[in-house]
Design a protein around this motif. Structure first.
Motif, PDB file in Angstrom:
ATOM      1  N   GLY A  74      36.802  43.296  75.697  1.00  0.00           N
ATOM      2  CA  GLY A  74      36.230  42.255  76.402  1.00  0.00           C
ATOM      3  C   GLY A  74      37.474  41.250  76.792  1.00  0.00           C
ATOM      4  O   GLY A  74      37.027  40.031  77.474  1.00  0.00           O
ATOM      5  N   CYS A  75      38.627  41.265  76.386  1.00  0.00           N
ATOM      6  CA  CYS A  75      39.747  40.475  76.710  1.00  0.00           C
ATOM      7  C   CYS A  75      40.166  40.728  78.207  1.00  0.00           C
ATOM      8  O   CYS A  75      41.116  39.851  78.699  1.00  0.00           O
ATOM      9  CB  CYS A  75      40.837  40.530  75.701  1.00  0.00           C
ATOM     10  SG  CYS A  75      41.674  41.835  75.948  1.00  0.00           S
ATOM     11  N   GLY A  76      39.741  41.762  78.822  1.00  0.00           N
ATOM     12  CA  GLY A  76      40.225  41.960  80.124  1.00  0.00           C
ATOM     13  C   GLY A  76      41.221  43.156  80.361  1.00  0.00           C
ATOM     14  O   GLY A  76      41.803  43.218  81.350  1.00  0.00           O
ATOM     15  N   LYS A  77      41.499  43.584  79.238  1.00  0.00           N
ATOM     16  CA  LYS A  77      42.844  44.611  79.258  1.00  0.00           C
ATOM     17  C   LYS A  77      42.567  45.872  80.140  1.00  0.00           C
ATOM     18  O   LYS A  77      43.418  46.137  80.973  1.00  0.00           O
ATOM     19  CB  LYS A  77      43.553  44.812  77.973  1.00  0.00           C
ATOM     20  CG  LYS A  77      42.517  45.429  77.135  1.00  0.00           C
ATOM     21  CD  LYS A  77      42.963  45.330  75.616  1.00  0.00           C
ATOM     22  CE  LYS A  77      42.363  46.504  74.656  1.00  0.00           C
ATOM     23  NZ  LYS A  77      40.882  46.133  74.484  1.00  0.00           N
ATOM     24  N   THR A  78      41.428  46.474  79.969  1.00  0.00           N
ATOM     25  CA  THR A  78      41.062  47.545  80.800  1.00  0.00           C
ATOM     26  C   THR A  78      40.891  47.289  82.442  1.00  0.00           C
ATOM     27  O   THR A  78      41.317  47.894  83.024  1.00  0.00           O
ATOM     28  CB  THR A  78      39.616  48.167  80.067  1.00  0.00           C
ATOM     29  OG1 THR A  78      39.929  48.786  78.988  1.00  0.00           O
ATOM     30  CG2 THR A  78      39.024  49.102  81.108  1.00  0.00           C
ATOM     31  N   THR A  79      40.252  46.041  82.571  1.00  0.00           N
ATOM     32  CA  THR A  79      40.048  45.652  84.058  1.00  0.00           C
ATOM     33  C   THR A  79      41.429  45.381  84.460  1.00  0.00           C
ATOM     34  O   THR A  79      41.740  46.055  85.686  1.00  0.00           O
ATOM     35  CB  THR A  79      39.433  44.291  84.100  1.00  0.00           C
ATOM     36  OG1 THR A  79      38.146  44.431  83.431  1.00  0.00           O
ATOM     37  CG2 THR A  79      38.988  43.794  85.683  1.00  0.00           C
ATOM     38  N   LEU A  80      42.360  44.875  83.774  1.00  0.00           N
ATOM     39  CA  LEU A  80      43.807  44.718  84.229  1.00  0.00           C
ATOM     40  C   LEU A  80      44.232  46.168  84.722  1.00  0.00           C
ATOM     41  O   LEU A  80      44.962  46.101  85.748  1.00  0.00           O
ATOM     42  CB  LEU A  80      44.643  43.877  83.333  1.00  0.00           C
ATOM     43  CG  LEU A  80      46.115  43.740  83.777  1.00  0.00           C
ATOM     44  CD1 LEU A  80      46.103  42.685  85.106  1.00  0.00           C
ATOM     45  CD2 LEU A  80      47.051  42.997  82.624  1.00  0.00           C
ATOM     46  N   GLY A  81      44.211  47.011  83.833  1.00  0.00           N
ATOM     47  CA  GLY A  81      44.700  48.485  84.043  1.00  0.00           C
ATOM     48  C   GLY A  81      44.058  49.016  85.354  1.00  0.00           C
ATOM     49  O   GLY A  81      44.628  49.559  86.117  1.00  0.00           O
ATOM     50  N   ARG A  82      42.887  48.807  85.431  1.00  0.00           N
ATOM     51  CA  ARG A  82      42.098  49.545  86.637  1.00  0.00           C
ATOM     52  C   ARG A  82      42.511  48.822  87.818  1.00  0.00           C
ATOM     53  O   ARG A  82      42.338  49.435  88.901  1.00  0.00           O
ATOM     54  CB  ARG A  82      40.770  49.341  86.218  1.00  0.00           C
ATOM     55  CG  ARG A  82      40.174  50.278  85.295  1.00  0.00           C
ATOM     56  CD  ARG A  82      38.887  50.571  85.069  1.00  0.00           C
ATOM     57  NE  ARG A  82      38.683  51.468  84.038  1.00  0.00           N
ATOM     58  CZ  ARG A  82      37.406  51.928  83.657  1.00  0.00           C
ATOM     59  NH1 ARG A  82      36.412  51.935  84.682  1.00  0.00           N
ATOM     60  NH2 ARG A  82      37.525  53.141  82.804  1.00  0.00           N
ATOM     61  N   THR A  83      42.878  47.421  87.850  1.00  0.00           N
ATOM     62  CA  THR A  83      43.190  46.699  88.954  1.00  0.00           C
ATOM     63  C   THR A  83      44.677  47.074  89.488  1.00  0.00           C
ATOM     64  O   THR A  83      44.640  47.330  90.495  1.00  0.00           O
ATOM     65  CB  THR A  83      43.168  45.320  88.706  1.00  0.00           C
ATOM     66  OG1 THR A  83      42.140  44.958  88.059  1.00  0.00           O
ATOM     67  CG2 THR A  83      43.298  44.364  89.974  1.00  0.00           C
ATOM     68  N   ILE A  84      45.280  47.342  88.576  1.00  0.00           N
ATOM     69  CA  ILE A  84      46.848  47.966  88.701  1.00  0.00           C
ATOM     70  C   ILE A  84      46.599  49.247  89.644  1.00  0.00           C
ATOM     71  O   ILE A  84      47.372  49.287  90.558  1.00  0.00           O
ATOM     72  CB  ILE A  84      47.666  48.125  87.569  1.00  0.00           C
ATOM     73  CG1 ILE A  84      47.991  46.603  86.991  1.00  0.00           C
ATOM     74  CG2 ILE A  84      48.853  48.731  87.790  1.00  0.00           C
ATOM     75  CD1 ILE A  84      48.576  46.809  85.396  1.00  0.00           C
ATOM     76  N   GLY A 109      53.295  47.517  76.217  1.00  0.00           N
ATOM     77  CA  GLY A 109      52.088  47.570  75.165  1.00  0.00           C
ATOM     78  C   GLY A 109      51.248  46.442  75.832  1.00  0.00           C
ATOM     79  O   GLY A 109      51.685  45.166  75.828  1.00  0.00           O
ATOM     80  N   LEU A 110      49.833  46.745  75.791  1.00  0.00           N
ATOM     81  CA  LEU A 110      49.071  45.500  76.331  1.00  0.00           C
ATOM     82  C   LEU A 110      47.942  45.422  74.875  1.00  0.00           C
ATOM     83  O   LEU A 110      47.125  46.645  75.036  1.00  0.00           O
ATOM     84  CB  LEU A 110      48.422  45.890  77.516  1.00  0.00           C
ATOM     85  CG  LEU A 110      47.401  44.702  78.009  1.00  0.00           C
ATOM     86  CD1 LEU A 110      48.360  43.142  78.332  1.00  0.00           C
ATOM     87  CD2 LEU A 110      46.909  44.816  79.322  1.00  0.00           C
ATOM     88  N   VAL A 111      48.214  44.667  74.353  1.00  0.00           N
ATOM     89  CA  VAL A 111      46.909  44.522  73.139  1.00  0.00           C
ATOM     90  C   VAL A 111      45.946  43.351  73.312  1.00  0.00           C
ATOM     91  O   VAL A 111      46.372  42.382  73.892  1.00  0.00           O
ATOM     92  CB  VAL A 111      47.478  44.355  71.905  1.00  0.00           C
ATOM     93  CG1 VAL A 111      48.060  45.770  71.362  1.00  0.00           C
ATOM     94  CG2 VAL A 111      48.488  43.382  71.586  1.00  0.00           C
ATOM     95  N   GLY A 112      44.835  43.462  72.719  1.00  0.00           N
ATOM     96  CA  GLY A 112      43.638  42.559  72.761  1.00  0.00           C
ATOM     97  C   GLY A 112      42.419  43.136  72.563  1.00  0.00           C
ATOM     98  O   GLY A 112      42.296  44.253  71.990  1.00  0.00           O
ATOM     99  N   ILE A 144      47.729  50.440  76.997  1.00  0.00           N
ATOM    100  CA  ILE A 144      46.520  49.416  76.603  1.00  0.00           C
ATOM    101  C   ILE A 144      45.893  49.999  75.262  1.00  0.00           C
ATOM    102  O   ILE A 144      45.447  50.906  75.190  1.00  0.00           O
ATOM    103  CB  ILE A 144      45.686  49.402  77.848  1.00  0.00           C
ATOM    104  CG1 ILE A 144      46.245  49.135  79.232  1.00  0.00           C
ATOM    105  CG2 ILE A 144      44.436  48.524  77.320  1.00  0.00           C
ATOM    106  CD1 ILE A 144      45.213  49.122  80.299  1.00  0.00           C
ATOM    107  N   SER A 145      45.803  48.977  74.364  1.00  0.00           N
ATOM    108  CA  SER A 145      45.006  49.376  73.191  1.00  0.00           C
ATOM    109  C   SER A 145      44.858  48.172  72.541  1.00  0.00           C
ATOM    110  O   SER A 145      45.452  47.042  72.678  1.00  0.00           O
ATOM    111  CB  SER A 145      46.052  50.145  72.141  1.00  0.00           C
ATOM    112  OG  SER A 145      45.543  50.669  71.082  1.00  0.00           O
ATOM    113  N   HIS A 146      44.015  48.466  71.365  1.00  0.00           N
ATOM    114  CA  HIS A 146      43.405  47.088  70.663  1.00  0.00           C
ATOM    115  C   HIS A 146      44.240  47.169  69.267  1.00  0.00           C
ATOM    116  O   HIS A 146      44.227  46.482  68.634  1.00  0.00           O
ATOM    117  CB  HIS A 146      41.725  47.367  70.238  1.00  0.00           C
ATOM    118  CG  HIS A 146      41.413  48.456  69.808  1.00  0.00           C
ATOM    119  ND1 HIS A 146      40.834  49.543  70.386  1.00  0.00           N
ATOM    120  CD2 HIS A 146      41.239  48.699  68.500  1.00  0.00           C
ATOM    121  CE1 HIS A 146      40.660  50.498  69.488  1.00  0.00           C
ATOM    122  NE2 HIS A 146      40.935  50.033  68.490  1.00  0.00           N
ATOM    123  N   ASP A 147      45.081  48.539  69.249  1.00  0.00           N
ATOM    124  CA  ASP A 147      45.546  48.652  67.700  1.00  0.00           C
ATOM    125  C   ASP A 147      47.116  48.433  67.971  1.00  0.00           C
ATOM    126  O   ASP A 147      47.864  49.231  68.484  1.00  0.00           O
ATOM    127  CB  ASP A 147      45.296  50.124  67.565  1.00  0.00           C
ATOM    128  CG  ASP A 147      46.106  50.721  66.125  1.00  0.00           C
ATOM    129  OD1 ASP A 147      46.471  49.891  65.646  1.00  0.00           O
ATOM    130  OD2 ASP A 147      45.451  51.700  65.546  1.00  0.00           O
TER     131      ASP A 147
END
Lengths: 285, 316
Positions: free
Chosen positions: B50-60, B44-47, B208-211
Motif C-alpha cells: 500500500g505504500c506505492g512501490k508496485t505502482t512506481l515499478g509499473r509506472t517506470i 532495492g525499494l522497500v515498503g 521491489i520488496s517488503h522484505d
C-alpha cells in the motif's frame, strides 16, 4: 490439447454421454446407405402406413412406413446426413464470422468494440425466426441457403460470448506482461488470447450444432428449409403432420431423433463447460 | 552514467465516490519520487503493502502514464510516450511480476512462453534449442520445455518468468516482489540467479520488496518508501546498520532474528491510504517522535551524510 480434451471428456459423465451419442449419429450418417435397406425416396403404395415392430409390423420395415410406403428407418438414417451437414456447416460459418469479431472487439476495445456491440444488439432486438423467414424468402428454399441464414443470424452468439471472455483475458497478468514486452497485437491475440478462448469456442460450437438442427426442423416444417426432394428430419415431420391423426409414427420418430441429438449436444456443451471451468475441473488448467 | 532517472514522478488515481452528486477522490499512490539508477546498479525499494512501490515499478515500465514528472531512460524522456512507441527501448525496460501463476499463460507450454518475445524481435531461429538454452541458463532441466506452467512449483514458475525477461537481454528490469510468494530455498535460488546475471551482463534492477533482508543481500542501495514518498535512501549496509528515519528503524527492528532477545519497535496503527490532501509528514500519525512542525510541513529529502538521504524533521 486434443488429447487432454478427450481425456477430460472421458472423465465427465455428461460430456461422455453427449459425445458418445454425437459419435453414433455421425457414424450412422456416414454409413447411412449400408445401414438402410431401402432408397429413402422410393415409394411403394402397396406397403403404405405399415406400423413399426411391436405394433404389428415386421422386421422388413422395423420402424414402419409412411403414407407413400417409404421405409422410415431408411429415411431417418439418411436424414442424419443432411441434418449433420447443415449443423456443422452452419456452426462453422457462424464461428468463422463470430469468433474474429468477438476477439477483435474484446481485445482492441474502442471503435471496433462499439461497432460489434451495436451489431450484436441490433441482431438481438430482431426476432430470429422472422429474420430467418425473411432471409429464406429472399434467397430461395434450398438447404445451402438455410446454412447461410443460420450463419448470418447466429454469428452474434459467438461474437457476444467470446467478446465477454476476451474482456476478462485482456486484464490477465500474462497479457500485461506480453504488452510490456512490446509484443504486437497480432502476436498477443494468437499466442496469449486464442489458447485461452479455445475451450469456450468449443462449448459455444457444440451448443450451436444443436440450435442449427432445431432450426432445420422448424424451417423445413414451415416449408422454408431443406427442399422437399431431400429427406431431412424437418421434412419428415412436415409431411407426416398431414396424416398424424391416422398414423403417428412417421412424425414421432424424427421428433425423437431430433430430441436425442439436441439433448446429447446440450449435455456435451454443459459437460465441456464444467471441464473448462477451473472451479470444477483442474484437468485443463 | 544514469540509465534511468525519475524526476518528481507522481501517479495519482482517481476514484469515483458514489452518491447522487458524484465526486472523485484522489489517491496519491506515488507522490513525487526522485531516483537515479546507474548502468549496472541494483536498487532495492522497500515498503509496506500500500505504500506505492508496485505502482512506481509499473509506472517506470510505462504500464501507467505518470500524472506528472519525468521518466528518463537512456537519455530519452519516456514519461508520455505511449508504450507502443517506445520502439527499441521497449525490450530494454522489462518487468517481472509477483505471482508467476498469473503472469504465465496457463495454456501454453514453457517453450512457447519463453520464446514468444524472441519471435517479436526477430531473435528466434531455433525454438527448441533456444528454449533449452534459456532453461539451462536459469538452472532448470531442459525437459521442462514440454511442460505446462501448472506442472511446475512456484519457485520454478518464477524462474521461468524471469528467464522470459532475460531472454531479451534487457538493460533494466523491475523485479516486483518476485520472491514474496516463494519459500526460502526458492528465494535463494532466484536471488543467486539474479546475481549471476547481474555479474555477467551488468543488468540493472529495481528490486521491489517488503522484505528488507532479501533486498539487502542483492542491492547496492536501498530506498524506503512510505505513502508514495521516499523517506530514506542509502547504501544497503549503511541503511541497515545505521537507519535514521523512525520508520526505517521500526522496519529494520521488525526483521525476525535468530535471536531470543529479538524485540521489534511497535508501530501505532496501520499504513493509511494516501487519499485526498495530505498535510505535513507522511509518517506523522505513527511516528513516536512527532513534533508540532511534523503536522504542518512535509520535510524535504536531505543528504545528512555522504549518500545517505532522509526525509525527517529530526535531521533538518
Amino acid at each position: 490439447m486434443l488429447w487432454l480434451m478427450l481425456r477430460a471428456i472421458a472423465g465427465n459423465h455428461r460430456a461422455l454421454f453427449g459425445f458418445t451419442i454425437l459419435l453414433i449419429y455421425i457414424i450412422i450418417a456416414i454409413f447411412a446407405p449400408l445401414i438402410s435397406a431401402y432408397d429413402p425416396l422410393s415409394t411403394d403404395m402397396d406397403h403404405a402406413y405399415l406400423p413399426p415392430v411391436g405394433l404389428g409390423g415386421t422386421f422388413e420395415h422395423p420402424l414402419g412406413t409412411d403414407g407413400l410406403g417409404r421405409d422410415l428407418l431408411s429415411r431417418l438414417v439418411h436424414s442424419a446426413r443432411i441434418d449433420l451437414i447443415i449443423a456443422f456447416l452452419a456452426a462453422t460459418g457462424a464461428a468463422i464470422v463470430g469468433i474474429p469479431a468477438g476477439i477483435l472487439a474484446g481485445y482492441l476495445g474502442g471503435k471496433v468494440n462499439r461497432v460489434v456491440q451495436a451489431l450484436t444488439d441490433a441482431w438481438l432486438s430482431f426476432p430470429h425466426v422472422v429474420f430467418a423467414i425473411v432471409l429464406i424468402a429472399a434467397l430461395g428454399v434450398r438447404w445451402i441457403n438455410l446454412v447461410i441464414a443460420i450463419t448470418v443470424i447466429d454469428w452474434t452468439r459467438f461474437a457476444r460470448v467470446i467478446r465477454g471472455e476476451v474482456f476478462g483475458i485482456r486484464e490477465k497478468e500474462f497479457v500485461k506482461v506480453a504488452e510490456t514486452m512490446g509484443l504486437s497485437n497480432l502476436l498477443i491475440i494468437t499466442s496469449e488470447v486464442i489458447p485461452n478462448v479455445l475451450p469456450t469456442i468449443l462449448v459455444v460450437y457444440t451448443l450451436e450444432l444443436g440450435i442449427a438442427i432445431s432450426v432445420e426442423a422448424l424451417m423445413s416444417f414451415v416449408g422454408l428449409g431443406v427442399e422437399p426432394a431431400i429427406v431431412s428430419w424437418g421434412n419428415m415431420i412436415a409431411e407426416g403432420m398431414s396424416y398424424i391423426r391416422t398414423c403417428w409414427w412417421p412424425v414421432v420418430f424424427p421428433v425423437l431423433a431430433i430430441m436425442i441429438i439436441i439433448l446429447a449436444l446440450n449435455a456435451l456443451g454443459d459437460g465441456l463447460r464444467e471441464i473448462v471451468d477451473p472451479r470444477t475441473s483442474r484437468v485443463l488448467r | 552514467m544514469a540509465l534511468l532517472e525519475l524526476i518528481d514522478v507522481k501517479k495519482y488515481f482517481y476514484e469515483a465516490v458514489g452518491g447522487l452528486i458524484g465526486s472523485t477522490k484522489v489517491i496519491r499512490a506515488v507522490d513525487g519520487v526522485d531516483l537515479t539508477i546507474d548502468r549496472g546498479e541494483i536498487l532495492g525499494l522497500v515498503g509496506e503493502s500500500g505504500c506505492g512501490k508496485t505502482t512506481l515499478g509499473r509506472t517506470i515500465v510505462r504500464m501507467y502514464e505518470p500524472t506528472s514528472g519525468k521518466i528518463i531512460f537512456e537519455g530519452k524522456d519516456i514519461s508520455h510516450l505511449p508504450p507502443k512507441k517506445l520502439g527499441g527501448l521497449r525490450k530494454d525496460l522489462l518487468i517481472v511480476f509477483q505471482d508467476p501463476s498469473t503472469s504465465l499463460n496457463p495454456r501454453r507450454k514453457i517453450k512457447d512462453v519463453l520464446t514468444t518475445p524472441l519471435l517479436q524481435y526477430g531473435m528466434l531461429y531455433d525454438k527448441e534449442k533456444q528454449a533449452r538454452e534459456l532453461l539451462l541458463e536459469v538452472g532448470l532441466s531442459p525437459e521442462y520445455a514440454e511442460k505446462y506452467p501448472f506442472e511446475l512449483g512456484g519457485g520454478e514458475q518464477q524462474l521461468i518468468a524471469t528467464a522470459r525477461a532475460l531472454a531479451l537481454n534487457p538493460k533494466f528490469i523491475v523485479l516486483d516482489e518476485i520472491t514474496s510468494s516463494l519459500d526460502i530455498p526458492a528465494q535463494a535460488r532466484l536471488l543467486n540467479l539474479l546475481r549471476k546475471i547481474h555479474e555477467e551482463r551488468k543488468t540493472s534492477y529495481l528490486y521491489i520488496s517488503h522484505d528488507i533482508s532479501v533486498v539487502r543481500c542483492i542491492s547496492k542501495n536501498i530506498a524506503v518508501m512510505y505513502l508514495g514518498k521516499i523517506v530514506e535512501m542509502a547504501a544497503s549496509d549503511e541503511l541497515v546498520e545505521n537507519p535514521l528515519h523512525p520508520y526505517t528503524k521500526a522496519l529494520i527492528s521488525a526483521i525476525p532474528l535468530l535471536d531470543a532477545e529479538w524485540k521489534p519497535i511497535p508501530l501505532k496503527g496501520e499504513i493509511q491510504r494516501a487519499i485526498g490532501e495530505l498535510k505535513g509528514c507522511v509518517f506523522k500519525e505513527r511516528c513516536p517522535f512527532q513534533k508540532p512542525i511534523c503536522l504542518e510541513e512535509c520535510p524535504p529529502l536531505k543528504e545528512v551524510s555522504k549518500n545517505h538521504w532522509v526525509r525527517c524533521h529530526l535531521y533538518l
